[in-house]
Enzyme design. Structure first.
Site, PDB file in Angstrom:
ATOM      1  CB  CYS A   2      -0.982  -0.057   1.081  1.00 21.09           C
ATOM      2  SG  CYS A   2      -1.973  -1.547   1.445  1.00 21.09           S
ATOM      3  CG  LEU A  55      -1.537  -4.162  -4.350  1.00 22.00           C
ATOM      4  CD1 LEU A  55      -2.249  -4.053  -5.610  1.00 22.00           C
ATOM      5  CD2 LEU A  55       0.147  -4.182  -4.527  1.00 22.00           C
ATOM      6  CD  GLU A  82       1.457  -8.406   2.252  1.00 25.34           C
ATOM      7  OE1 GLU A  82       0.998  -8.909   3.203  1.00 25.34           O
ATOM      8  OE2 GLU A  82       0.596  -7.722   1.335  1.00 25.34           O
TER       9      GLU A  82
END
Length: 632
Positions: A2, A55, A82
């Site tokens: 993101c 995303l 992540e």
């Protein structure tokens, strides 16, 4: 993956809706990083606001929407990244499944912070990330970045506000952010080809350093930045083990296999970059080991044989039975990319491999949303050819009298790089090994710089793309900082080990990882780098030197892992790097285009145009720029 933005008003002088609108407009510049969703949040007391672009990779539902707050409203987070150990952290939290609204790693991270605090949660995290989290009780803002610097975070003070974002463009979208070029940053750019953290090209705008966390609050508006993870501490405390040969290879294979498997967790399609070299081939081999179906792999190639690795990548793909996609890149393809680089990188960036990195990312994004990369293998396992130079310096040059070194340096510099290249392909072709005939001129001048410098400062000289960069600046500004100023503890290490750690602290986060992040996120592709795992890093520094380098060749243990999956003859060849045939193109199909860009009339008109603060101020450079920087 993101993009995040935010604004903090420690004095509470702005209305809540003003801060929200500003955070939202800053996030709008990051749409390419997160095309799937957007969000904005502002604290009720009007002290802080976050913007976010998403995303969707893990938990594609609305349960992963950001910014995200805890049920009690104390903690709110905007997060880019992540976590690869989400299941472990979730188990350690011990919360019932009913406590979670979904299965995103964002929610697990948020609850970890709520349980252990930011400083308590960070050591438990294994992943790539940058995040901003607000503590409503303490009225404190925390900004953090992952250990190796895979994900970026810029920040600046403007009109009494602290503004921050995933890219320079998001910070510059805030009113009041200055656009004066930082002369120190410019000096470093001219020397190394990139702007090292914590600087950016603009005065007053900085990057949060890798492995760092910054804390700022209403009661202490002066930011406090500390390192929560230091690769030097890890390396020095790891301690070299006894030579273990195949036992070390067994342990590394098991460790890497588990790490690669953790990077394959995704709710969207994933694949991998494959160059056919040691690092990417090892990652792909272990992905295939952990997969029940053919892994998608991607590579690009060039017609110029000296730069083309596509045939090697195809051979490895066939052997591992991957689903392989290849794209041959022309000079016209590269030319089409170049106008996009300035907005992609936000500040000047001179690593020409940004072009193929973007092109392979663009190729992969047509088929997948996540790709694994082999970056990090050279820095952790002593793979760069220049590490051999450091070893030879330590064993040889220290015994050579200074007068002799300086004389040899002058002799090498008396011949231009182009002339050295010509000699390598002509009179010297029977003397030089084949690997030394590529980029001979660059190597000869690099050796000359090493011969002419004092023993002990070899890292700065090897890494300098322009050792006389200070001559391009008015007043001949000094631009040769002592690399050991970063951490004097490196002085006791061998030259190769010093260089590996300096690369980990500087070149890797500010060049290699910045290149991968900007190129991939420009096409909304998430790239994961499994070799850059904290356990792998610690393991690499526990290795006996002979298990890392043998017979002058680095990455011994890593190579042995790969040879268990791919025949040695298929992957063992001179290191090429991820370069592009810029010189060949500039002398050939792109010559007219380059001549036009560098014509005196065009340069003079550019000097007039750059009088604005959006480009190079005319009072900074002593001469007109003799060349253009890709990305600038």
């Amino acid at each position: 993956m993101c993009g995040l933005s935010g604004v903090f008003d420690p004095h509470g002088r702005r209305r809540r809706d003003e801060l929200a609108a500003l955070a939202q407009s800053m996030a709008a510049t990051l749409r390419h990083r997160g095309p799937d969703d957007s969000g904005v949040w502002a604290a009720d007391d009007g002290l802080v606001a976050f913007g976010h672009r998403r995303l969707s990779v893990i938990d594609l539902s609305a349960a992963g929407h950001q910014p995200m707050s805890t049920p009690d409203g104390r903690w709110t987070i905007a997060y880019n990244g992540e976590l690869y150990n989400t299941a472990r952290v979730r188990a350690d939290l011990g919360l019932p499944d009913s406590a979670y609204r979904g299965h995103s790693d964002t929610e697990v991270l948020l609850y970890a912070i709520a349980r252990w605090g930011v400083e308590g949660a960070l050591p438990r995290l294994n992943g790539m990330f940058a995040f901003a989290v607000w503590d409503a009780h303490e009225r404190e803002l925390w900004l953090a970045r992952d250990r190796f610097g895979e994900k970026p975070l810029y920040l600046a003070w403007a009109d009494g506000l602290l503004v921050f974002g995933s890219e320079l463009a998001s910070v510059r979208a805030a009113p009041g952010v200055g656009t004066e070029v930082d002369r120190d940053a410019l000096a470093l750019l001219l020397r190394y080809g990139y702007v090292p953290a914590p600087r950016s090209i603009y005065a007053g705008v900085s990057k949060l350093s890798a492995g760092s966390v910054l804390r700022v609050g209403v009661d202490h508006p002066a930011p406090r930045e500390v390192r929560y993870w230091d690769p030097v501490d890890v390396a020095l405390s790891a301690g070299s083990s006894q030579r273990r040969d195949e036992a070390a290879v067994d342990e590394l294979e098991d460790l890497l296999s588990g790490v690669v498997a953790s990077r394959m967790v995704s709710d969207v399609a994933f694949g991998a970059f494959l160059s056919g070299g040691i690092d990417s081939s090892t990652v792909v081999a272990l992905m295939q080991r952990n997969s029940t179906q053919a892994v998608r792999t991607f590579t690009i190639g060039f017609a110029e044989a000296a730069y083309d690795e596509s045939t090697h990548a195809s051979a490895v793909a066939r052997h591992l039975q991957t689903d392989h996609t290849e794209l041959m890149v022309s000079a016209a393809d590269a030319q089409a990319v170049i106008p996009r680089l300035a907005s992609m990188y936000g500040e000047p960036f001179a690593d020409s491999s940004q072009i193929p990195t973007f092109l392979v990312s663009e190729l992969a994004r047509r088929h997948v949303t996540v790709a694994l990369s082999g970056d990090g293998g050279d820095e952790l396992f002593a793979g760069y050819d220049r590490y051999g130079v450091y070893r030879r310096i330590d064993s040889s040059l220290a015994r050579v009298p200074g007068v002799a070194r300086r004389s040899a340096s002058k002799a090498l510099l008396a011949v231009s790089p182009e002339r050295w290249d010509s000699l390598a392909g002509g009179p010297l072709r029977h003397v030089l090994p084949q690997a030394a005939r590529r980029r001979t001129g660059v190597r000869a001048h690099r050796l000359a710089r090493l011969l002419g410098t004092a023993v002990g400062s070899e890292y700065s000289d090897v890494m300098a793309m322009n050792p006389s960069s200070h001559l391009l600046l008015r007043d001949h500004r000094t631009v040769d900082p002592d690399p050991f100023a970063l951490t004097p503890r490196l002085r006791g290490l061998a030259p190769t080990e010093r260089a590996m750690l300096l690369d980990t602290l500087t070149y890797m986060p500010d060049d290699i990882l910045a290149k991968v992040d900007r190129a991939s996120m420009a096409v909304s592709l998430e790239v994961r780098v499994p070799i850059l795992d904290p356990e792998v890093f610690e393991f690499a520094w526990r290795l006996h030197p002979d298990d890392r380098v043998r017979n002058g060749q680095g990455k011994w243990a890593l190579r042995r892992v790969l040879h268990r999956y791919v025949p040695e003859a298929m992957v063992e060849r001179p290191k090429m790097g991820f370069g592009v045939p810029v010189s060949e193109w500039m002398r050939g199909p792109l010559r007219a285009w380059a001549d036009d860009l560098l014509s005196m009339a065009k340069l003079m008109s550019s000097v007039v145009a750059i009088g604005s603060p959006r480009w190079w101020p005319t009072n900074v450079l002593a001469v007109r720029p003799p060349f253009g920087w890709c990305g600038g």
